[in-house]
Design a protein around this motif. Structure first.
Motif, mmCIF file in Angstrom:
data_model
loop_
_atom_site.group_PDB
_atom_site.id
_atom_site.type_symbol
_atom_site.label_atom_id
_atom_site.label_comp_id
_atom_site.label_asym_id
_atom_site.label_seq_id
_atom_site.Cartn_x
_atom_site.Cartn_y
_atom_site.Cartn_z
ATOM 1 N N ALA A 9 0.721 -1.135 0.182
ATOM 2 C CA ALA A 9 -0.227 0.015 0.216
ATOM 3 C C ALA A 9 0.978 1.448 0.197
ATOM 4 C CB ALA A 9 -0.720 -0.319 1.155
ATOM 5 N N ARG A 10 1.868 1.134 0.531
ATOM 6 C CA ARG A 10 3.021 2.375 1.429
ATOM 7 C C ARG A 10 4.411 2.014 0.292
ATOM 8 N NH1 ARG A 10 0.165 6.687 3.548
ATOM 9 N NH2 ARG A 10 -1.716 6.174 4.654
ATOM 10 N N SER A 11 4.607 1.201 -0.550
ATOM 11 C CA SER A 11 5.877 0.714 -0.525
ATOM 12 C C SER A 11 6.067 -0.120 -2.136
ATOM 13 C CB SER A 11 6.642 -0.024 0.280
ATOM 14 O OG SER A 11 5.671 -0.662 0.219
ATOM 15 N N LEU A 12 6.836 0.076 -2.552
ATOM 16 C CA LEU A 12 7.194 -1.036 -4.021
ATOM 17 C C LEU A 12 8.827 -1.192 -4.103
ATOM 18 C CD1 LEU A 12 7.522 0.986 -6.743
ATOM 19 C CD2 LEU A 12 5.396 1.209 -6.730
ATOM 20 N N THR A 13 9.060 -2.007 -4.499
ATOM 21 C CA THR A 13 10.461 -1.994 -5.197
ATOM 22 C C THR A 13 10.232 -1.784 -6.300
ATOM 23 O OG1 THR A 13 10.693 -3.454 -3.054
ATOM 24 C CG2 THR A 13 12.580 -3.268 -4.739
ATOM 25 N N VAL A 14 11.461 -1.039 -6.787
ATOM 26 C CA VAL A 14 12.179 -0.829 -8.769
ATOM 27 C C VAL A 14 13.239 -1.152 -8.941
ATOM 28 C CG1 VAL A 14 11.549 0.961 -10.216
ATOM 29 C CG2 VAL A 14 9.879 1.331 -8.314
ATOM 30 N N SER A 15 13.364 -1.931 -9.327
ATOM 31 C CA SER A 15 14.655 -2.592 -10.015
ATOM 32 C C SER A 15 14.420 -2.608 -11.776
ATOM 33 C CB SER A 15 15.330 -4.072 -9.631
ATOM 34 O OG SER A 15 14.262 -4.879 -10.394
ATOM 35 N N TRP A 16 15.966 -2.457 -11.940
ATOM 36 C CA TRP A 16 16.650 -2.777 -13.377
ATOM 37 C C TRP A 16 17.944 -2.705 -13.768
ATOM 38 C CZ3 TRP A 16 15.696 1.684 -9.738
ATOM 39 C CH2 TRP A 16 16.872 2.135 -10.006
ATOM 40 N N ASP A 17 18.655 -3.460 -15.156
ATOM 41 C CA ASP A 17 19.633 -3.600 -15.645
ATOM 42 C C ASP A 17 20.763 -2.321 -15.560
ATOM 43 O OD1 ASP A 17 18.960 -6.234 -15.085
ATOM 44 O OD2 ASP A 17 18.594 -6.845 -16.617
ATOM 45 N N GLU A 18 21.232 -3.212 -16.114
ATOM 46 C CA GLU A 18 23.071 -1.703 -15.747
ATOM 47 C C GLU A 18 22.516 -1.142 -16.750
ATOM 48 O OE1 GLU A 18 26.747 -3.112 -15.661
ATOM 49 O OE2 GLU A 18 26.197 -4.380 -17.325
ATOM 50 N N VAL A 19 23.398 -0.190 -18.034
ATOM 51 C CA VAL A 19 22.703 0.528 -18.695
ATOM 52 C C VAL A 19 23.826 -0.714 -19.763
ATOM 53 C CG1 VAL A 19 23.329 2.805 -20.368
ATOM 54 C CG2 VAL A 19 21.941 2.571 -18.403
ATOM 55 N N PRO A 20 23.190 -0.817 -21.067
ATOM 56 C CA PRO A 20 24.720 -1.410 -21.881
ATOM 57 C C PRO A 20 25.859 -0.738 -22.352
ATOM 58 C CG PRO A 20 22.235 -1.324 -22.560
ATOM 59 C CD PRO A 20 22.820 -0.533 -21.523
ATOM 60 N N CYS A 21 26.875 -1.670 -22.333
ATOM 61 C CA CYS A 21 28.553 -1.390 -22.580
ATOM 62 C C CYS A 21 28.225 -0.041 -23.447
ATOM 63 C CB CYS A 21 28.698 -2.695 -22.265
ATOM 64 S SG CYS A 21 29.497 -3.330 -20.701
ATOM 65 N N SER A 22 27.489 -0.397 -24.295
ATOM 66 C CA SER A 22 27.813 0.129 -25.990
ATOM 67 C C SER A 22 27.151 2.045 -25.068
ATOM 68 C CB SER A 22 27.686 -0.179 -26.636
ATOM 69 O OG SER A 22 26.087 -0.939 -26.910
ATOM 70 N N GLY A 23 26.636 1.793 -24.281
ATOM 71 C CA GLY A 23 25.524 3.092 -24.191
ATOM 72 C C GLY A 23 25.642 4.494 -22.790
ATOM 73 N N GLN A 24 27.265 3.524 -22.241
ATOM 74 C CA GLN A 24 27.334 3.788 -20.837
ATOM 75 C C GLN A 24 28.254 4.984 -21.241
ATOM 76 O OE1 GLN A 24 28.962 0.955 -18.199
ATOM 77 N NE2 GLN A 24 27.618 -0.739 -18.420
ATOM 78 N N ASN A 25 29.386 4.937 -22.099
ATOM 79 C CA ASN A 25 30.148 6.194 -22.536
ATOM 80 C C ASN A 25 31.179 6.954 -21.265
ATOM 81 O OD1 ASN A 25 29.303 6.164 -25.249
ATOM 82 N ND2 ASN A 25 27.094 7.666 -24.189
ATOM 83 N N GLY A 26 30.867 6.368 -20.140
ATOM 84 C CA GLY A 26 31.720 6.421 -19.161
ATOM 85 C C GLY A 26 32.339 5.297 -18.616
ATOM 86 N N PRO A 27 33.548 5.375 -17.821
ATOM 87 C CA PRO A 27 34.534 4.296 -17.378
ATOM 88 C C PRO A 27 33.396 3.643 -16.187
ATOM 89 C CG PRO A 27 34.536 6.211 -16.064
ATOM 90 C CD PRO A 27 33.680 6.481 -16.736
ATOM 91 N N PRO A 28 33.967 2.108 -16.869
ATOM 92 C CA PRO A 28 33.654 1.012 -15.767
ATOM 93 C C PRO A 28 34.686 1.252 -14.308
ATOM 94 C CG PRO A 28 35.124 0.226 -17.427
ATOM 95 C CD PRO A 28 35.411 1.830 -17.562
ATOM 96 N N TYR A 29 34.692 0.238 -13.383
ATOM 97 C CA TYR A 29 34.863 0.137 -12.551
ATOM 98 C C TYR A 29 34.879 1.612 -11.440
ATOM 99 C CZ TYR A 29 37.396 -2.080 -8.313
ATOM 100 O OH TYR A 29 38.110 -2.194 -6.653
ATOM 101 N N THR A 30 33.881 2.080 -10.763
ATOM 102 C CA THR A 30 33.123 3.485 -11.164
ATOM 103 C C THR A 30 32.015 3.782 -9.890
ATOM 104 O OG1 THR A 30 33.674 4.657 -13.289
ATOM 105 C CG2 THR A 30 32.509 6.546 -11.472
#
Length: 205
Positions: free
Chosen positions: A57-78
């Motif tokens: 009633a007052r809460s829910l859990t939202v989860s998602w997968d990571e951005v695909p590597c080809s679209g991250q455009n930034g460094p790993p291990y950050t």
């Protein structure tokens, strides 16, 4: 014309470049590799597979997968810090506590820098190098691969430990040119090799 602008490249991507000259007779030898990484850019893909679970009633859990590597455009291990707030037709509520998560490692995207020789003798050479730039390590460096060769011989030496950045080559031939390159590795894989460096051993008496 001795310059050229490469366009339509991918952000935060390592490119290797060599150059050769030609005339009416033919094409000459290529230069040593030069390695350059493009700058970061904002992500060009969204997180995938957004899922709601534990809906109350007052809460829910939202989860998602990571951005695909080809679209991250930034460094790993950050480390990334995330906060969440809820809103309704009246307005936005307070934000949650900060949550920080470290992204996964990737293999290094630059080679060790500044390969240099010292203590050159008739049958030995000391080779040293600087560490991979921190922003290009993509995880703790766990060792190096040293490749060296002359006209009749080649070998690869595995140097374990990211803090070990020098090695003495022994049992070399006097007055002989040796060419060396170095690459770094971590738990994910091995990065690109450095430019070639060549040194001649001393003459024997």
């Amino acid at each position: 014309n001795r310059s050229y602008i490469l366009t339509e490249l991918r952000p935060y991507t390592t490119y290797n470049v060599t150059v050769s000259a030609y005339n009416d007779v033919g094409t000459g030898p290529t230069s040593d590799n030069r390695i350059q990484q493009t700058e970061q850019a904002k992500p060009t893909s969204s997180p995938e597979n957004t899922i709601f679970s534990s809906v109350e009633a007052r809460s829910l859990t939202v989860s998602w997968d990571e951005v695909p590597c080809s679209g991250q455009n930034g460094p790993p291990y950050t480390n990334y810090t995330v906060t969440v707030s809820a809103y309704n037709d009246v307005g936005t509520g307070p934000t949650s506590d900060n949550k920080t998560q470290l992204t996964k490692q990737a293999k290094p995207t630059s080679p060790p820098a500044n390969i240099f020789f010292s203590s050159v003798e008739t049958r030995s050479i000391n080779i040293s190098w600087d560490e991979v730039p921190e922003s290009r390590q993509n995880g703790p460096i766990t060792g190096y691969l040293l490749y060296y060769t002359n006209t009749t011989f080649s070998d690869t030496i595995n140097i374990t430990g990211g803090e070990n950045r020098s090695f003495i080559l022994t049992e070399l031939r006097p007055y002989t040119n040796y060419t060396a390159t170095v690459s770094a590795y971590n738990d994910v894989g091995t990065g690109p090799t450095s430019d070639n460096r060549t040194q001649q051993t001393e003459q024997a008496e």
